[in-house]
Motif scaffolding. Structure first.
Motif, PDB file in Angstrom:
ATOM      1  N   ALA A  40      43.681  46.131  21.812  1.00 11.24           N
ATOM      2  CA  ALA A  40      42.506  45.711  21.055  1.00 11.24           C
ATOM      3  C   ALA A  40      42.594  44.239  20.661  1.00 11.24           C
ATOM      4  O   ALA A  40      41.634  43.480  20.806  1.00 11.24           O
ATOM      5  N   VAL A  41      43.759  43.812  20.187  1.00 10.51           N
ATOM      6  CA  VAL A  41      43.905  42.429  19.719  1.00 10.51           C
ATOM      7  C   VAL A  41      43.835  41.445  20.875  1.00 10.51           C
ATOM      8  O   VAL A  41      43.298  40.341  20.731  1.00 10.51           O
ATOM      9  N   PRO A 110      39.181  44.625   7.459  1.00  7.10           N
ATOM     10  CA  PRO A 110      39.753  45.541   8.448  1.00  7.10           C
ATOM     11  C   PRO A 110      38.825  45.770   9.632  1.00  7.10           C
ATOM     12  O   PRO A 110      37.603  45.601   9.544  1.00  7.10           O
ATOM     13  N   ILE A 111      39.410  46.179  10.721  1.00 11.24           N
ATOM     14  CA  ILE A 111      38.679  46.739  11.852  1.00 11.24           C
ATOM     15  C   ILE A 111      39.095  48.199  11.980  1.00 11.24           C
ATOM     16  O   ILE A 111      40.288  48.508  12.108  1.00 11.24           O
ATOM     17  N   TYR A 112      38.122  49.083  11.909  1.00 13.74           N
ATOM     18  CA  TYR A 112      38.346  50.503  12.132  1.00 13.74           C
ATOM     19  C   TYR A 112      38.151  50.739  13.627  1.00 13.74           C
ATOM     20  O   TYR A 112      37.029  50.787  14.113  1.00 13.74           O
ATOM     21  N   TYR A 127      35.455  48.349  18.019  1.00 16.81           N
ATOM     22  CA  TYR A 127      35.814  47.541  16.848  1.00 16.81           C
ATOM     23  C   TYR A 127      34.710  47.749  15.812  1.00 16.81           C
ATOM     24  O   TYR A 127      33.631  47.160  15.908  1.00 16.81           O
ATOM     25  N   ASN A 128      34.966  48.579  14.794  1.00 17.91           N
ATOM     26  CA  ASN A 128      33.956  48.921  13.804  1.00 17.91           C
ATOM     27  C   ASN A 128      34.163  48.125  12.516  1.00 17.91           C
ATOM     28  O   ASN A 128      35.282  48.048  11.996  1.00 17.91           O
ATOM     29  N   LEU A 129      33.066  47.565  11.986  1.00 16.67           N
ATOM     30  CA  LEU A 129      33.086  46.856  10.709  1.00 16.67           C
ATOM     31  C   LEU A 129      32.259  47.622   9.688  1.00 16.67           C
ATOM     32  O   LEU A 129      31.188  48.162  10.013  1.00 16.67           O
ATOM     33  N   PHE A 130      32.741  47.631   8.445  1.00 18.28           N
ATOM     34  CA  PHE A 130      32.078  48.358   7.361  1.00 18.28           C
ATOM     35  C   PHE A 130      31.523  47.386   6.329  1.00 18.28           C
ATOM     36  O   PHE A 130      32.197  46.439   5.915  1.00 18.28           O
ATOM     37  N   TYR A 131      30.275  47.640   5.915  1.00 20.28           N
ATOM     38  CA  TYR A 131      29.610  46.858   4.861  1.00 20.28           C
ATOM     39  C   TYR A 131      29.075  47.827   3.799  1.00 20.28           C
ATOM     40  O   TYR A 131      28.701  48.963   4.105  1.00 20.28           O
ATOM     41  N   ASP A 304      43.796  40.143  11.792  1.00 20.93           N
ATOM     42  CA  ASP A 304      45.224  40.304  12.068  1.00 20.93           C
ATOM     43  C   ASP A 304      45.521  41.748  12.494  1.00 20.93           C
ATOM     44  O   ASP A 304      44.877  42.690  12.007  1.00 20.93           O
ATOM     45  N   PRO A 305      46.480  41.943  13.403  1.00 16.70           N
ATOM     46  CA  PRO A 305      46.807  43.315  13.833  1.00 16.70           C
ATOM     47  C   PRO A 305      47.124  44.259  12.675  1.00 16.70           C
ATOM     48  O   PRO A 305      46.869  45.463  12.784  1.00 16.70           O
ATOM     49  N   SER A 306      47.652  43.723  11.579  1.00 18.81           N
ATOM     50  CA  SER A 306      47.994  44.582  10.444  1.00 18.81           C
ATOM     51  C   SER A 306      46.762  45.201   9.791  1.00 18.81           C
ATOM     52  O   SER A 306      46.873  46.170   9.027  1.00 18.81           O
TER      53      SER A 306
END
Length: 344
Positions: A40-41, A110-112, A127-131, A304-306
């Motif tokens: 993914a990264v 974060p990326i879910y 790559y999911n983003l939350f708002y 970041d991967p973390s």
């Protein structure tokens, strides 16, 4: 005052004959077996966010009360609450904002993510983003909408707007107030409409394909836009970066370079649809639900991967995400995972 003028999409510069890096079939298998984060990264977007009319956007955040220094807690008691909407153009009220001056990298989010091996020749990564919300409340008349060159029709509490110049060219809104038939006929009454909803999930899906030599490369990017995707061949993505440019902290430049490993993704200011181009020409409220939505590059961030959180049902995160009520934002990561291979 809202301004509408012809789209000011960023200039397309001559692209250089480049190619995204490829990986062997053996390495792809190893990356998937390791959980997919490194895959993914390697091809992750650089995300861009912008403000309009001096109003910052909502910014991605954690879905279960996490933060840059604390992880999510995966139970419903810790579900991040939705943010109420405010009057347009205050689209970023009550939610997380970038919190740093424009022209700077944005803070962590974060990326879910999840991945699917759809068949022997295709792997997809989401790559999911939350708002906490999207959109705003708007007071606007039918006449004001039609003055922008669009058609508007009110039936009960449902407002339909048609703009043949953009896709989607039909958008529908809920009207909160009841107007008299005489005022509607005159098209002069202000209607109180909702352009958004509690919570918002948006995503990019990157499609990897295996060639006849058993090497994998990214071949398409699906950029979510409301209930559909902008489906782009990798070589058609307007702006991409190399991993070296990412590691050096570059983001704004270069532009117009295609076929590198990391697409530039521009998040719409109000409703968070994803695009591969900038567009600062329209800041009226109706445009924010169309493909001429305002998006720019005031802030940027490479995750970041973390901060990658695997979110299919094999994980605590995925199970919590699937059990939570996200209101009208139904495309949560486990749902996206289940239908990812059919997304187009």
């Amino acid at each position: 005052m809202y301004y509408t003028r012809p789209i000011a999409i960023s200039a397309l510069l001559a692209s250089t004959a480049l190619a995204a890096t490829s990986i062997s079939d053996e390495e792809m298998t190893s990356l998937l077996n390791a959980g997919g984060v490194e895959l993914a990264v390697r091809y992750a977007p650089m995300w861009f966010f912008g403000q309009a009319m001096n109003q910052p956007p909502c910014y991605p955040t954690w879905a279960f009360s996490g933060s840059p220094t604390t992880p999510d807690i995966y139970d419903l008691d810790h579900q991040t609450p939705p943010a109420p909407q405010c009057d347009y153009p205050d689209v970023g009220c009550n939610c997380r904002n970038p919190g740093v001056p424009i022209g700077n990298p944005g803070p962590a989010f974060p990326i879910y993510y999840s991945y699917q091996k759809c068949n022997d020749n295709e792997v997809r990564v989401a790559y999911n983003l939350f708002y906490e919300k999207d959109g705003a409340t708007v007071s606007i008349s039918l006449k004001a909408i039609e003055d922008t060159g669009r058609q508007a029709k009110l039936e009960g509490n449902n407002l339909t707007v048609v703009d043949d110049n953009f896709d989607p060219h039909v958008v529908r809104f809920t009207v909160n107030n009841t107007a008299s038939s005489q005022a509607v006929a005159a098209k002069s009454v202000d209607l109180d409409i909702e352009t958004g909803h509690n919570y918002d999930w948006e995503r990019v899906i990157i499609v990897h394909s295996k060639d006849s030599n058993n090497y994998w490369t990214p071949t398409r990017a699906l950029l979510s836009s409301h209930s559909k995707y902008h489906n782009l061949a990798w070589g058609d993505i307007q702006n991409t970066l190399t991993t070296e440019e990412i590691n050096a902290g570059n983001a704004i430049d270069p532009n117009g370079v295609k076929n590198n490993d990391h697409p530039k993704v521009y998040v719409a200011w109000s409703k968070h649809a994803n695009f591969d181009t900038r567009n600062t020409g329209w800041n009226d409220p109706i445009s924010q639900s169309l493909d001429n939505a305002f998006r720019s590059q005031d802030w940027w961030h490479f995750v970041d991967p973390s901060n990658y959180i695997r979110s299919d049902l094999s994980t605590a995160a995925g199970q919590a995400l699937a059990s939570a009520n996200w209101g009208d934002a139904t495309a949560n990561p486990p749902h996206v995972h289940d239908i990812m291979c059919n997304a187009s």
